[in-house]
Design an enzyme around this catalytic site. Sequence first.
Site, PDB file in Angstrom:
ATOM      1  N   ASN A   1      -6.221   3.662  10.174  1.00 52.22           N
ATOM      2  CA  ASN A   1      -5.394   2.603  10.762  1.00 52.22           C
ATOM      3  C   ASN A   1      -5.235   2.731  12.274  1.00 52.22           C
ATOM      4  O   ASN A   1      -5.005   1.752  12.967  1.00 52.22           O
ATOM      5  CB  ASN A   1      -4.006   2.576  10.102  1.00 52.22           C
ATOM      6  CG  ASN A   1      -3.334   3.927  10.117  1.00 52.22           C
ATOM      7  OD1 ASN A   1      -3.860   4.903   9.577  1.00 52.22           O
ATOM      8  ND2 ASN A   1      -2.174   4.027  10.729  1.00 52.22           N
TER       9      ASN A   1
ATOM     10  N   THR B   1       9.184  -7.755 -13.010  1.00 57.52           N
ATOM     11  CA  THR B   1       8.608  -9.103 -13.060  1.00 57.52           C
ATOM     12  C   THR B   1       7.661  -9.298 -11.882  1.00 57.52           C
ATOM     13  O   THR B   1       8.002  -8.998 -10.743  1.00 57.52           O
ATOM     14  CB  THR B   1       9.729 -10.165 -13.005  1.00 57.52           C
ATOM     15  OG1 THR B   1      10.601  -9.957 -14.117  1.00 57.52           O
ATOM     16  CG2 THR B   1       9.158 -11.575 -13.058  1.00 57.52           C
TER      17      THR B   1
ATOM     18  N   GLN C   1      -6.760  -0.567   5.030  1.00 61.34           N
ATOM     19  CA  GLN C   1      -7.423  -1.095   6.233  1.00 61.34           C
ATOM     20  C   GLN C   1      -8.891  -1.444   5.991  1.00 61.34           C
ATOM     21  O   GLN C   1      -9.549  -2.005   6.866  1.00 61.34           O
ATOM     22  CB  GLN C   1      -7.331  -0.070   7.379  1.00 61.34           C
ATOM     23  CG  GLN C   1      -5.930   0.221   7.851  1.00 61.34           C
ATOM     24  CD  GLN C   1      -5.332  -0.870   8.721  1.00 61.34           C
ATOM     25  OE1 GLN C   1      -6.014  -1.791   9.159  1.00 61.34           O
ATOM     26  NE2 GLN C   1      -4.043  -0.783   8.968  1.00 61.34           N
TER      27      GLN C   1
ATOM     28  N   SER D   1      -3.495  -3.582   0.236  1.00 57.30           N
ATOM     29  CA  SER D   1      -2.346  -4.259   0.846  1.00 57.30           C
ATOM     30  C   SER D   1      -2.674  -5.724   1.087  1.00 57.30           C
ATOM     31  O   SER D   1      -3.779  -6.049   1.502  1.00 57.30           O
ATOM     32  CB  SER D   1      -2.021  -3.575   2.182  1.00 57.30           C
ATOM     33  OG  SER D   1      -1.130  -4.363   2.938  1.00 57.30           O
ATOM     34  N   GLY D   2      -1.702  -6.611   0.857  1.00 55.80           N
ATOM     35  CA  GLY D   2      -1.925  -8.043   1.064  1.00 55.80           C
ATOM     36  C   GLY D   2      -1.928  -8.446   2.526  1.00 55.80           C
ATOM     37  O   GLY D   2      -2.785  -9.196   2.981  1.00 55.80           O
ATOM     38  N   HIS D   3      -0.966  -7.907   3.298  1.00 55.34           N
ATOM     39  CA  HIS D   3      -0.775  -8.441   4.654  1.00 55.34           C
ATOM     40  C   HIS D   3      -1.775  -7.903   5.673  1.00 55.34           C
ATOM     41  O   HIS D   3      -1.748  -8.300   6.832  1.00 55.34           O
ATOM     42  CB  HIS D   3       0.676  -8.224   5.124  1.00 55.34           C
ATOM     43  CG  HIS D   3       1.017  -6.820   5.499  1.00 55.34           C
ATOM     44  ND1 HIS D   3       1.139  -6.420   6.814  1.00 55.34           N
ATOM     45  CD2 HIS D   3       1.270  -5.725   4.748  1.00 55.34           C
ATOM     46  CE1 HIS D   3       1.467  -5.137   6.851  1.00 55.34           C
ATOM     47  NE2 HIS D   3       1.550  -4.696   5.615  1.00 55.34           N
TER      48      HIS D   3
ATOM     49  N   ALA E   1       0.812  -1.224   0.000  1.00 57.21           N
ATOM     50  CA  ALA E   1       0.000   0.000   0.000  1.00 57.21           C
ATOM     51  C   ALA E   1       0.846   1.275   0.000  1.00 57.21           C
ATOM     52  O   ALA E   1       0.428   2.294  -0.551  1.00 57.21           O
ATOM     53  CB  ALA E   1      -0.955  -0.003   1.191  1.00 57.21           C
ATOM     54  N   THR E   2       2.034   1.234   0.588  1.00 57.24           N
ATOM     55  CA  THR E   2       2.893   2.435   0.575  1.00 57.24           C
ATOM     56  C   THR E   2       3.261   2.793  -0.864  1.00 57.24           C
ATOM     57  O   THR E   2       3.155   3.953  -1.275  1.00 57.24           O
ATOM     58  CB  THR E   2       4.165   2.225   1.434  1.00 57.24           C
ATOM     59  OG1 THR E   2       3.773   2.132   2.805  1.00 57.24           O
ATOM     60  CG2 THR E   2       5.140   3.383   1.275  1.00 57.24           C
TER      61      THR E   2
ATOM     62  N   CYS F   1       3.975   2.105  12.201  1.00 58.99           N
ATOM     63  CA  CYS F   1       5.057   2.811  11.503  1.00 58.99           C
ATOM     64  C   CYS F   1       5.593   3.957  12.348  1.00 58.99           C
ATOM     65  O   CYS F   1       6.669   4.460  12.117  1.00 58.99           O
ATOM     66  CB  CYS F   1       4.556   3.357  10.170  1.00 58.99           C
ATOM     67  SG  CYS F   1       3.653   2.134   9.239  1.00 58.99           S
TER      68      CYS F   1
END
Length: 410
Positions: free
Chosen positions: A160, A248, A188, A208-210, A80-81, A334
Amino acid sequence: MNTQLNNLILPIYMDYQATTPLDPRVMEAMLPYFTTKFGNPHSHSHSFGWEAENAVEEARGDIAKLIGAEAKEIIFTSGATESNNLAIKGIAKFYGNKKNHIITVVSEHKCVLDACRHLEQEGVKVTYLPIKPNGIIDLEVLKNAITDQTMLVSVMAVNNEIGVIQPLKEIGKICREKGVFFHSDSAQGFGKVPIDVNECNIDLASISGHKIYGPKGIGALYVRKKPRVRITPLINGGGQERGMRSGTLPTPLIVGLGTAANIAYNEMEKDTKHVNHLFDKFLDAINSQISEVYLNGDKDQRYKGNLNLSFAGVEGESIILAIKDLAVSSGSACTSASLEPSYVLRSMGVDEELAHTSIRFGIGRFTTEQEIDYAVKLICSKINKLRDLSPLWEMMQEGIDLKKIKWATH
Protein backbone atom coordinates in the site's frame (compact mmCIF):
# COMPACT_ATOMS: atom_id res chain seq x y z
CA MET A 1 -13.41 23.23 -0.83
CA ASN A 2 -13.20 22.71 -4.60
CA THR A 3 -12.04 25.47 -6.95
CA GLN A 4 -11.89 25.46 -10.73
CA LEU A 5 -8.89 26.39 -12.89
CA ASN A 6 -8.90 25.98 -16.70
CA ASN A 7 -11.43 23.10 -16.53
CA LEU A 8 -9.41 21.50 -13.70
CA ILE A 9 -11.17 20.93 -10.41
CA LEU A 10 -8.79 21.56 -7.52
CA PRO A 11 -7.59 19.93 -5.36
CA ILE A 12 -6.59 17.07 -7.67
CA TYR A 13 -7.09 13.65 -6.09
CA MET A 14 -3.82 11.66 -6.06
CA ASP A 15 -4.33 9.39 -3.05
CA TYR A 16 -5.80 6.32 -4.78
CA GLN A 17 -4.13 3.91 -2.31
CA ALA A 18 -6.06 5.44 0.60
CA THR A 19 -9.40 5.15 -1.19
CA THR A 20 -10.93 5.48 -4.64
CA PRO A 21 -13.97 7.46 -5.81
CA LEU A 22 -17.11 5.43 -6.40
CA ASP A 23 -17.48 4.56 -10.08
CA PRO A 24 -20.83 6.08 -11.24
CA ARG A 25 -21.80 2.67 -12.68
CA VAL A 26 -21.37 1.15 -9.20
CA MET A 27 -23.58 3.83 -7.65
CA GLU A 28 -26.27 3.20 -10.27
CA ALA A 29 -26.27 -0.55 -9.56
CA MET A 30 -26.51 0.00 -5.79
CA LEU A 31 -29.35 2.55 -5.62
CA PRO A 32 -32.35 0.20 -6.13
CA TYR A 33 -31.17 -1.94 -3.17
CA PHE A 34 -31.51 1.08 -0.87
CA THR A 35 -35.06 1.80 -2.04
CA THR A 36 -37.38 -0.67 -3.79
CA LYS A 37 -35.25 -3.84 -3.53
CA PHE A 38 -34.64 -3.52 0.22
CA GLY A 39 -35.29 -7.15 1.25
CA ASN A 40 -33.19 -9.16 3.69
CA PRO A 41 -31.19 -11.72 1.65
CA HIS A 42 -31.73 -14.27 4.46
CA SER A 43 -35.56 -14.04 4.28
CA HIS A 44 -36.57 -17.11 2.30
CA SER A 45 -40.36 -16.88 2.56
CA HIS A 46 -41.07 -14.06 0.05
CA SER A 47 -39.90 -12.38 -3.14
CA PHE A 48 -38.18 -9.43 -1.40
CA GLY A 49 -35.75 -11.84 0.23
CA TRP A 50 -35.26 -13.94 -2.90
CA GLU A 51 -34.52 -10.84 -4.98
CA ALA A 52 -31.88 -9.64 -2.48
CA GLU A 53 -30.37 -13.13 -2.21
CA ASN A 54 -30.08 -13.40 -6.00
CA ALA A 55 -28.26 -10.05 -6.11
CA VAL A 56 -25.86 -11.16 -3.35
CA GLU A 57 -25.10 -14.45 -5.11
CA GLU A 58 -24.53 -12.73 -8.45
CA ALA A 59 -22.05 -10.36 -6.77
CA ARG A 60 -20.35 -13.30 -5.06
CA GLY A 61 -19.84 -14.88 -8.48
CA ASP A 62 -18.43 -11.67 -9.98
CA ILE A 63 -15.90 -11.30 -7.15
CA ALA A 64 -14.85 -14.96 -7.41
CA LYS A 65 -14.44 -14.71 -11.20
CA LEU A 66 -11.89 -11.90 -10.84
CA ILE A 67 -9.48 -14.14 -8.87
CA GLY A 68 -10.29 -17.51 -10.48
CA ALA A 69 -12.20 -18.78 -7.43
CA GLU A 70 -15.60 -20.44 -6.91
CA ALA A 71 -18.49 -18.30 -5.69
CA LYS A 72 -18.88 -20.43 -2.53
CA GLU A 73 -15.30 -19.54 -1.52
CA ILE A 74 -16.15 -15.83 -1.07
CA ILE A 75 -17.09 -14.74 2.47
CA PHE A 76 -18.40 -11.19 2.89
CA THR A 77 -16.89 -8.97 5.62
CA SER A 78 -16.86 -5.26 6.49
CA GLY A 79 -13.53 -4.67 4.72
CA ALA A 80 -9.94 -5.82 4.37
CA THR A 81 -9.05 -5.11 8.03
CA GLU A 82 -11.72 -7.55 9.18
CA SER A 83 -10.76 -10.04 6.45
CA ASN A 84 -7.10 -9.96 7.53
CA ASN A 85 -8.05 -10.44 11.18
CA LEU A 86 -10.46 -13.26 10.32
CA ALA A 87 -7.86 -15.06 8.19
CA ILE A 88 -4.91 -14.77 10.57
CA LYS A 89 -6.71 -15.18 13.91
CA GLY A 90 -9.17 -17.69 12.43
CA ILE A 91 -6.35 -20.01 11.28
CA ALA A 92 -4.42 -19.57 14.55
CA LYS A 93 -7.47 -20.42 16.65
CA PHE A 94 -8.51 -23.42 14.55
CA TYR A 95 -5.08 -25.03 14.08
CA GLY A 96 -3.35 -23.56 17.15
CA ASN A 97 -3.48 -26.79 19.16
CA LYS A 98 -1.38 -28.55 16.48
CA LYS A 99 1.00 -25.79 15.34
CA ASN A 100 2.02 -22.41 16.75
CA HIS A 101 4.10 -20.50 14.18
CA ILE A 102 3.11 -17.80 11.67
CA ILE A 103 5.33 -16.05 9.11
CA THR A 104 4.66 -12.56 7.78
CA VAL A 105 6.69 -9.62 6.43
CA VAL A 106 7.94 -6.43 8.12
CA SER A 107 6.32 -4.28 5.40
CA GLU A 108 2.77 -5.66 5.70
CA HIS A 109 -0.21 -3.40 6.39
CA LYS A 110 -0.64 -2.33 10.02
CA CYS A 111 -3.71 -4.55 10.51
CA VAL A 112 -1.76 -7.71 9.57
CA LEU A 113 1.16 -6.77 11.84
CA ASP A 114 -1.18 -5.88 14.71
CA ALA A 115 -3.17 -9.12 14.33
CA CYS A 116 0.12 -11.03 14.54
CA ARG A 117 1.27 -9.04 17.59
CA HIS A 118 -2.05 -9.82 19.26
CA LEU A 119 -1.46 -13.55 18.64
CA GLU A 120 2.09 -13.28 20.02
CA GLN A 121 0.55 -12.19 23.33
CA GLU A 122 -1.43 -15.43 23.24
CA GLY A 123 1.71 -17.53 22.79
CA VAL A 124 1.89 -17.84 18.99
CA LYS A 125 5.41 -17.47 17.58
CA VAL A 126 5.66 -14.99 14.68
CA THR A 127 8.56 -14.51 12.26
CA TYR A 128 8.71 -11.14 10.49
CA LEU A 129 10.61 -11.58 7.22
CA PRO A 130 12.87 -8.71 6.10
CA ILE A 131 12.57 -7.18 2.63
CA LYS A 132 15.28 -6.40 0.10
CA PRO A 133 16.11 -2.75 -0.78
CA ASN A 134 13.62 -3.02 -3.68
CA GLY A 135 10.81 -3.88 -1.22
CA ILE A 136 10.46 -7.54 -2.26
CA ILE A 137 11.02 -10.55 -0.01
CA ASP A 138 13.85 -13.04 -0.48
CA LEU A 139 12.31 -16.44 -1.28
CA GLU A 140 15.27 -18.32 0.21
CA VAL A 141 14.79 -16.51 3.53
CA LEU A 142 11.10 -17.52 3.44
CA LYS A 143 11.97 -21.16 2.71
CA ASN A 144 14.42 -21.27 5.61
CA ALA A 145 11.92 -19.66 8.01
CA ILE A 146 9.29 -22.41 7.58
CA THR A 147 9.39 -25.07 10.30
CA ASP A 148 7.20 -28.09 11.08
CA GLN A 149 5.32 -25.78 13.48
CA THR A 150 4.41 -23.21 10.77
CA MET A 151 0.68 -23.06 10.08
CA LEU A 152 0.42 -19.85 8.01
CA VAL A 153 2.44 -17.55 5.76
CA SER A 154 0.87 -14.10 5.21
CA VAL A 155 2.31 -11.94 2.41
CA MET A 156 0.47 -9.05 0.75
CA ALA A 157 -0.04 -8.92 -3.03
CA VAL A 158 0.70 -5.21 -3.60
CA ASN A 159 2.22 -2.94 -0.97
CA ASN A 160 0.00 0.00 0.00
CA GLU A 161 2.90 2.40 0.55
CA ILE A 162 5.35 1.59 -2.25
CA GLY A 163 3.28 -0.44 -4.74
CA VAL A 164 5.66 -3.39 -5.17
CA ILE A 165 4.14 -6.72 -6.21
CA GLN A 166 5.36 -9.71 -4.22
CA PRO A 167 6.11 -12.98 -6.10
CA LEU A 168 2.83 -14.67 -5.11
CA LYS A 169 3.22 -17.65 -7.46
CA GLU A 170 6.63 -18.58 -6.05
CA ILE A 171 5.49 -18.02 -2.45
CA GLY A 172 2.40 -20.18 -3.03
CA LYS A 173 4.51 -22.97 -4.52
CA ILE A 174 6.81 -22.99 -1.47
CA CYS A 175 3.83 -23.00 0.94
CA ARG A 176 2.04 -25.81 -0.91
CA GLU A 177 5.21 -27.96 -0.99
CA LYS A 178 5.70 -27.44 2.76
CA GLY A 179 2.02 -28.00 3.64
CA VAL A 180 1.54 -24.49 5.04
CA PHE A 181 -1.50 -22.24 4.45
CA PHE A 182 -0.86 -19.10 2.37
CA HIS A 183 -2.81 -15.91 3.10
CA SER A 184 -2.45 -12.78 0.97
CA ASP A 185 -3.76 -9.34 1.86
CA SER A 186 -4.90 -8.50 -1.68
CA ALA A 187 -6.64 -5.20 -0.90
CA GLN A 188 -4.29 -3.17 -3.13
CA GLY A 189 -3.97 -5.85 -5.83
CA PHE A 190 -7.53 -7.13 -6.32
CA GLY A 191 -8.91 -5.72 -9.57
CA LYS A 192 -5.66 -3.90 -10.40
CA VAL A 193 -3.17 -6.69 -11.11
CA PRO A 194 -4.02 -10.22 -12.31
CA ILE A 195 -4.36 -12.59 -9.32
CA ASP A 196 -5.35 -16.24 -9.78
CA VAL A 197 -5.77 -18.04 -6.47
CA ASN A 198 -5.24 -21.47 -8.04
CA GLU A 199 -2.19 -20.51 -10.07
CA CYS A 200 -0.67 -18.88 -6.97
CA ASN A 201 -1.84 -21.60 -4.52
CA ILE A 202 -3.43 -18.92 -2.32
CA ASP A 203 -5.59 -20.37 0.48
CA LEU A 204 -6.98 -17.12 1.88
CA ALA A 205 -7.13 -13.66 0.26
CA SER A 206 -8.44 -10.38 1.70
CA ILE A 207 -10.43 -8.02 -0.50
CA SER A 208 -11.62 -4.42 -0.05
CA GLY A 209 -14.46 -2.63 -1.86
CA HIS A 210 -13.30 0.98 -1.63
CA LYS A 211 -9.89 0.33 -3.19
CA ILE A 212 -11.49 -0.68 -6.52
CA TYR A 213 -14.02 2.14 -7.05
CA GLY A 214 -16.60 0.37 -4.89
CA PRO A 215 -18.24 1.43 -1.60
CA LYS A 216 -16.59 1.66 1.82
CA GLY A 217 -17.67 -0.71 4.59
CA ILE A 218 -17.63 -3.87 2.47
CA GLY A 219 -14.92 -6.44 1.79
CA ALA A 220 -14.50 -10.15 1.40
CA LEU A 221 -12.29 -13.05 2.37
CA TYR A 222 -11.57 -15.78 -0.13
CA VAL A 223 -11.37 -19.11 1.76
CA ARG A 224 -10.26 -22.15 -0.26
CA LYS A 225 -12.62 -25.16 -0.31
CA LYS A 226 -10.32 -27.72 -2.00
CA PRO A 227 -8.07 -28.57 -0.20
CA ARG A 228 -10.34 -27.26 2.54
CA VAL A 229 -9.22 -24.46 4.82
CA ARG A 230 -10.96 -24.17 8.21
CA ILE A 231 -11.11 -21.00 10.28
CA THR A 232 -12.68 -20.17 13.64
CA PRO A 233 -15.12 -17.24 13.29
CA LEU A 234 -14.50 -13.95 15.10
CA ILE A 235 -18.22 -13.04 15.11
CA ASN A 236 -20.91 -15.46 16.30
CA GLY A 237 -24.60 -15.20 15.52
CA GLY A 238 -26.97 -16.46 12.85
CA GLY A 239 -24.35 -18.59 11.11
CA GLN A 240 -24.38 -16.70 7.81
CA GLU A 241 -21.47 -17.02 5.34
CA ARG A 242 -20.94 -20.76 5.91
CA GLY A 243 -20.74 -20.07 9.66
CA MET A 244 -17.56 -18.03 9.24
CA ARG A 245 -19.05 -14.54 9.52
CA SER A 246 -22.47 -14.05 11.10
CA GLY A 247 -24.62 -10.98 10.54
CA THR A 248 -27.21 -9.78 8.02
CA LEU A 249 -25.51 -9.07 4.72
CA PRO A 250 -25.62 -5.43 3.48
CA THR A 251 -27.12 -6.06 0.03
CA PRO A 252 -26.48 -2.57 -1.47
CA LEU A 253 -22.79 -2.65 -0.49
CA ILE A 254 -22.37 -6.20 -1.78
CA VAL A 255 -23.98 -5.25 -5.10
CA GLY A 256 -21.53 -2.33 -5.23
CA LEU A 257 -18.51 -4.58 -4.61
CA GLY A 258 -19.75 -7.11 -7.17
CA THR A 259 -20.31 -4.42 -9.80
CA ALA A 260 -16.86 -2.90 -9.12
CA ALA A 261 -15.30 -6.37 -9.47
CA ASN A 262 -17.15 -6.98 -12.74
CA ILE A 263 -15.98 -3.63 -14.16
CA ALA A 264 -12.40 -4.45 -13.10
CA TYR A 265 -12.68 -7.88 -14.76
CA ASN A 266 -13.77 -6.31 -18.06
CA GLU A 267 -11.57 -3.21 -17.96
CA MET A 268 -8.36 -4.21 -16.15
CA GLU A 269 -6.31 -4.13 -19.34
CA LYS A 270 -7.62 -0.66 -20.24
CA ASP A 271 -7.06 0.65 -16.68
CA THR A 272 -3.52 -0.79 -16.58
CA LYS A 273 -2.62 0.83 -19.91
CA HIS A 274 -3.98 4.19 -18.74
CA VAL A 275 -2.22 4.06 -15.35
CA ASN A 276 1.11 2.86 -16.82
CA HIS A 277 1.11 5.67 -19.38
CA LEU A 278 0.46 8.34 -16.73
CA PHE A 279 3.07 6.80 -14.37
CA ASP A 280 5.76 7.01 -17.08
CA LYS A 281 4.73 10.54 -18.06
CA PHE A 282 4.74 11.74 -14.43
CA LEU A 283 8.05 10.10 -13.46
CA ASP A 284 9.90 11.14 -16.64
CA ALA A 285 8.76 14.75 -16.26
CA ILE A 286 9.73 14.92 -12.57
CA ASN A 287 13.14 13.31 -13.19
CA SER A 288 13.91 15.66 -16.07
CA GLN A 289 13.23 18.77 -13.96
CA ILE A 290 14.30 17.87 -10.42
CA SER A 291 17.57 16.28 -9.31
CA GLU A 292 17.94 13.70 -6.54
CA VAL A 293 14.45 12.25 -6.70
CA TYR A 294 14.26 8.57 -5.74
CA LEU A 295 11.50 6.10 -6.64
CA ASN A 296 10.93 3.83 -3.65
CA GLY A 297 10.33 0.17 -4.48
CA ASP A 298 11.14 -1.91 -7.54
CA LYS A 299 10.43 0.04 -10.75
CA ASP A 300 9.26 -2.95 -12.80
CA GLN A 301 7.72 -5.35 -10.29
CA ARG A 302 5.10 -2.87 -9.11
CA TYR A 303 1.58 -1.62 -9.62
CA LYS A 304 2.24 1.66 -11.40
CA GLY A 305 -0.72 3.46 -9.88
CA ASN A 306 1.55 3.95 -6.87
CA LEU A 307 4.52 6.33 -7.05
CA ASN A 308 6.35 6.72 -3.77
CA LEU A 309 9.03 9.36 -4.31
CA SER A 310 11.69 10.78 -2.00
CA PHE A 311 12.81 14.36 -2.68
CA ALA A 312 16.21 14.69 -0.98
CA GLY A 313 16.66 17.73 1.24
CA VAL A 314 12.97 18.61 1.73
CA GLU A 315 10.66 17.41 4.52
CA GLY A 316 7.64 15.42 3.31
CA GLU A 317 5.32 17.43 5.57
CA SER A 318 6.48 20.75 4.08
CA ILE A 319 5.97 19.35 0.55
CA ILE A 320 2.36 18.39 1.41
CA LEU A 321 1.72 21.91 2.73
CA ALA A 322 3.33 23.47 -0.36
CA ILE A 323 1.31 21.43 -2.86
CA LYS A 324 -2.11 21.90 -1.26
CA ASP A 325 -3.76 21.62 -4.70
CA LEU A 326 -2.77 17.94 -4.79
CA ALA A 327 -4.38 15.45 -2.41
CA VAL A 328 -1.41 13.19 -1.59
CA SER A 329 -0.05 11.47 1.51
CA SER A 330 3.24 10.76 3.18
CA GLY A 331 2.55 7.03 3.56
CA SER A 332 -0.28 4.74 4.62
CA ALA A 333 -3.45 6.72 5.33
CA CYS A 334 -3.81 4.72 8.55
CA THR A 335 -0.45 5.87 9.90
CA SER A 336 0.39 9.11 8.05
CA ALA A 337 -0.94 11.18 10.96
CA SER A 338 2.25 10.28 12.83
CA LEU A 339 5.46 12.18 12.07
CA GLU A 340 7.53 9.00 12.32
CA PRO A 341 9.20 8.05 9.02
CA SER A 342 7.46 5.21 7.20
CA TYR A 343 8.27 1.80 8.69
CA VAL A 344 8.05 0.32 5.19
CA LEU A 345 10.78 2.63 3.86
CA ARG A 346 12.92 2.08 6.96
CA SER A 347 12.64 -1.70 6.55
CA MET A 348 13.91 -1.32 2.95
CA GLY A 349 17.03 0.34 4.32
CA VAL A 350 16.10 3.89 3.24
CA ASP A 351 17.89 6.16 5.72
CA GLU A 352 15.83 8.25 8.10
CA GLU A 353 16.49 11.63 6.41
CA LEU A 354 15.42 10.35 2.99
CA ALA A 355 12.42 8.46 4.44
CA HIS A 356 11.21 11.78 5.89
CA THR A 357 11.16 13.31 2.39
CA SER A 358 8.85 10.74 0.80
CA ILE A 359 5.44 11.41 -0.75
CA ARG A 360 3.05 8.81 -2.15
CA PHE A 361 1.30 9.82 -5.37
CA GLY A 362 -1.65 7.70 -6.49
CA ILE A 363 -2.83 7.45 -10.09
CA GLY A 364 -6.13 5.79 -10.96
CA ARG A 365 -8.98 5.22 -13.38
CA PHE A 366 -10.17 8.85 -13.25
CA THR A 367 -6.78 10.62 -13.32
CA THR A 368 -6.36 12.71 -16.49
CA GLU A 369 -3.36 13.83 -18.57
CA GLN A 370 -4.23 17.43 -17.74
CA GLU A 371 -4.11 16.65 -14.00
CA ILE A 372 -0.69 15.02 -14.39
CA ASP A 373 0.64 18.05 -16.32
CA TYR A 374 -0.62 20.39 -13.61
CA ALA A 375 0.77 18.18 -10.82
CA VAL A 376 4.24 18.02 -12.40
CA LYS A 377 4.37 21.79 -12.90
CA LEU A 378 3.29 22.46 -9.32
CA ILE A 379 5.65 19.89 -7.75
CA CYS A 380 8.68 21.09 -9.72
CA SER A 381 8.17 24.76 -8.86
CA LYS A 382 7.50 24.06 -5.17
CA ILE A 383 10.32 21.55 -4.63
CA ASN A 384 12.87 23.90 -6.20
CA LYS A 385 11.54 26.77 -4.06
CA LEU A 386 11.70 24.67 -0.86
CA ARG A 387 15.23 23.55 -1.68
CA ASP A 388 16.30 27.17 -2.17
CA LEU A 389 15.10 27.82 1.38
CA SER A 390 16.66 24.68 2.86
CA PRO A 391 20.05 24.99 4.59
CA LEU A 392 20.23 21.17 4.60
CA TRP A 393 19.93 21.06 0.80
CA GLU A 394 22.69 23.68 0.54
CA MET A 395 24.96 21.61 2.80
CA MET A 396 24.23 18.46 0.77
CA GLN A 397 25.21 20.30 -2.42
CA GLU A 398 28.49 21.26 -0.77
CA GLY A 399 29.16 17.57 -0.13
CA ILE A 400 28.67 17.74 3.65
CA ASP A 401 27.52 14.41 5.15
CA LEU A 402 24.52 15.34 7.29
CA LYS A 403 24.85 12.15 9.33
CA LYS A 404 28.25 13.26 10.64
CA ILE A 405 27.11 16.67 11.85
CA LYS A 406 26.94 17.06 15.63
CA TRP A 407 23.96 19.35 16.14
CA ALA A 408 24.17 21.66 19.18
CA THR A 409 21.30 21.44 21.66
CA HIS A 410 19.98 24.55 23.42
